[in-house]
Design an enzyme around this catalytic site. Structure first.
Site, PDB file in Angstrom:
ATOM      1  N   ASN A  25      28.607 -65.891 -84.259  1.00 37.42           N
ATOM      2  CA  ASN A  25      29.689 -66.613 -83.590  1.00 37.42           C
ATOM      3  C   ASN A  25      30.332 -67.691 -84.454  1.00 37.42           C
ATOM      4  O   ASN A  25      31.453 -68.118 -84.176  1.00 37.42           O
ATOM      5  CB  ASN A  25      29.180 -67.236 -82.286  1.00 37.42           C
ATOM      6  CG  ASN A  25      28.856 -66.190 -81.252  1.00 37.42           C
ATOM      7  OD1 ASN A  25      29.532 -65.176 -81.156  1.00 37.42           O
ATOM      8  ND2 ASN A  25      27.806 -66.413 -80.471  1.00 37.42           N
ATOM      9  N   GLN A 108      34.452 -64.160 -74.460  1.00 35.65           N
ATOM     10  CA  GLN A 108      33.480 -63.764 -75.473  1.00 35.65           C
ATOM     11  C   GLN A 108      33.971 -64.185 -76.855  1.00 35.65           C
ATOM     12  O   GLN A 108      35.088 -63.844 -77.247  1.00 35.65           O
ATOM     13  CB  GLN A 108      33.279 -62.246 -75.445  1.00 35.65           C
ATOM     14  CG  GLN A 108      32.934 -61.686 -74.072  1.00 35.65           C
ATOM     15  CD  GLN A 108      31.472 -61.860 -73.699  1.00 35.65           C
ATOM     16  OE1 GLN A 108      30.795 -62.734 -74.221  1.00 35.65           O
ATOM     17  NE2 GLN A 108      30.992 -61.037 -72.801  1.00 35.65           N
ATOM     18  N   ARG A 162      46.876 -29.121 -71.488  1.00 39.16           N
ATOM     19  CA  ARG A 162      46.634 -30.350 -72.268  1.00 39.16           C
ATOM     20  C   ARG A 162      47.902 -31.208 -72.301  1.00 39.16           C
ATOM     21  O   ARG A 162      48.956 -30.762 -72.779  1.00 39.16           O
ATOM     22  CB  ARG A 162      46.225 -29.997 -73.689  1.00 39.16           C
ATOM     23  CG  ARG A 162      45.964 -31.208 -74.590  1.00 39.16           C
ATOM     24  CD  ARG A 162      45.655 -30.773 -76.014  1.00 39.16           C
ATOM     25  NE  ARG A 162      44.379 -30.110 -76.096  1.00 39.16           N
ATOM     26  CZ  ARG A 162      43.233 -30.720 -76.392  1.00 39.16           C
ATOM     27  NH1 ARG A 162      43.238 -32.027 -76.619  1.00 39.16           N
ATOM     28  NH2 ARG A 162      42.112 -30.059 -76.450  1.00 39.16           N
TER      29      ARG A 162
END
Length: 397
Positions: A25, A108, A162
């Site tokens: 961090n 975060q 698809r």
């Protein structure tokens, strides 16, 4: 009784015991500690009252303090919620039981591509009457398959039809950047999101969280291309009213030259002289703070018409304070350029600290900007051009 800490609080849990990347961090990514990138986003989001860092590490505390924002507050966390197996919710709950606030945004530190605009969008979504919690997501346009018994089956499309990528809605994936809920909802559900949940889409590249060394490489390259770097520099440089610099090793190449008579000589760069002239024409104060005490430096400063020259200085912070008093300046209104350990404290203190390219590594690590050229080769001029560019005066260069 709970301690009041603010209405809307951004909460960043930062444990010191990361195993995959030790102290990740605060490890530097693209020249700055990892957590600084998300701090930029939060601090620049006006809707957030306080940023709370919850940590068990003194080293993390020190780095966060050096970020230098009054909006940031550091709180401790107990051993019980600092283990390898402790959940993020357990840290949030410990905080929520001790502090009083209305809403909490879990952010975060491993999501450095987060921007203030993403948080604003998230808060706006959260404020909708039908929403109790919000999380950030990215849209993935991938075809998913699942193994079932002895065969595999498509989960989100028909192979016989698809879809083209531009026609495929894809699916939403949590990117872990942020989660928003109320203190009440958190305490009742013991979960970061609960009730009626809304999502906020972030750019697809923000899918990457830094959990492993391979993630680090990918995100670092994404950051190098991010306009957030320019925004951060702009926010710092738009305030600048003064440029100060060391002399030897910055204005000169750091070499020691002597004539046959033993006279000491210095090699200055004419480009730097023009740089000071441009600053003067734009109303920016200029000066030298140096440990040297030789007449050559004084004569050069007089020729460049600098506002102040301080020579023979051992305590540069004290001199920095003198400059602030003399011109009624704040630290964040000053640029300082240095190259060695006696410049460290000033580079950390000012609004925009710079190191020349051939500085000591410890100086370059803490600088906001490292010049492309070495000291004595136009490094000051390079910083001047940067200042004027971000002040919108590129026509002057």
């Amino acid at each position: 009784m709970s301690t009041k800490i603010g209405k809307t609080v951004a909460f960043i849990p930062m444990r010191g015991g990361s195993k995959s990347i030790p102290l990740k961090n605060i490890k530097k990514i693209n020249g700055r500690p990892l957590v600084y990138w998300v701090l930029d986003a939060i601090v620049n989001c006006d809707e957030i009252d306080k940023v709370v860092i919850s940590t068990d590490s003194d080293e993390i505390r020190k780095v966060v303090c050096e970020y230098g924002s009054n909006k940031v507050e550091i709180v401790g966390r107990s051993k019980a919620v600092s283990t390898d197996t402790a959940s993020t919710e357990s840290v949030m709950l410990e905080f929520a039981r001790e502090y009083d606030f209305e809403d909490i945004i879990l952010v975060q530190a491993t999501s450095p591509l987060l921007k203030a605009s993403h948080l604003k969008k998230g808060i706006c979504r959260y404020n909708e009457v039908s929403i109790d919690s919000v999380l950030s997501v990215v849209r993935q346009k991938r075809f998913i398959w699942e193994d079932s018994d002895f065969r595999s089956c498509p989960m989100n499309y028909d192979p016989m039809n698809r879809p083209r990528r531009q026609e495929f809605k894809g699916f939403l994936v949590e990117n872990g950047a942020f989660y928003i809920t109320s203190r009440r909802q958190l305490l009742e559900s013991e979960c970061r999101i609960s009730g009626r949940i809304g999502t906020v889409e972030m750019p697809e590249e923000s899918y990457f969280e830094i959990d492993d060394p391979s993630d680090w490489i990918i995100v670092e390259n994404l950051l190098k291309d991010s306009s957030d770097i320019k925004v951060t520099i702009y926010e710092k440089l738009k305030k600048i009213k003064c440029l100060l610099t060391d002399s030897d090793g910055v204005l000169t190449d750091g070499g020691m030259y002597y004539s046959e008579n033993g006279d000491e000589l210095k090699k200055f760069n004419t480009k730097d002289g023009m740089g000071f002239k441009l600053l003067r024409e734009n109303g920016i104060k200029t000066g030298i703070i140096t440990g040297e005490n030789i007449d050559l430096v004084k004569r050069r400063a007089e020729k460049m018409k600098l506002d102040v020259v301080y020579m023979g200085i051992q305590d540069k912070i004290k001199t920095l304070n003198d400059v602030c008093d003399k011109f009624d300046l704040k630290y964040d209104e000053i640029v300082y350029i240095g190259d060695d350990i006696n410049d460290l404290d000033v580079i950390k203190a000012v609004g925009f600290g710079c190191a020349v390219n051939d500085s000591m590594e410890c100086v370059k690590e803490i600088a906001d900007y490292v010049t492309k050229v070495d000291g004595g080769k136009g490094a000051v001029r390079e910083v001047v051009e940067l200042i004027l560019e971000y002040r919108g005066n590129t026509n002057e260069i």
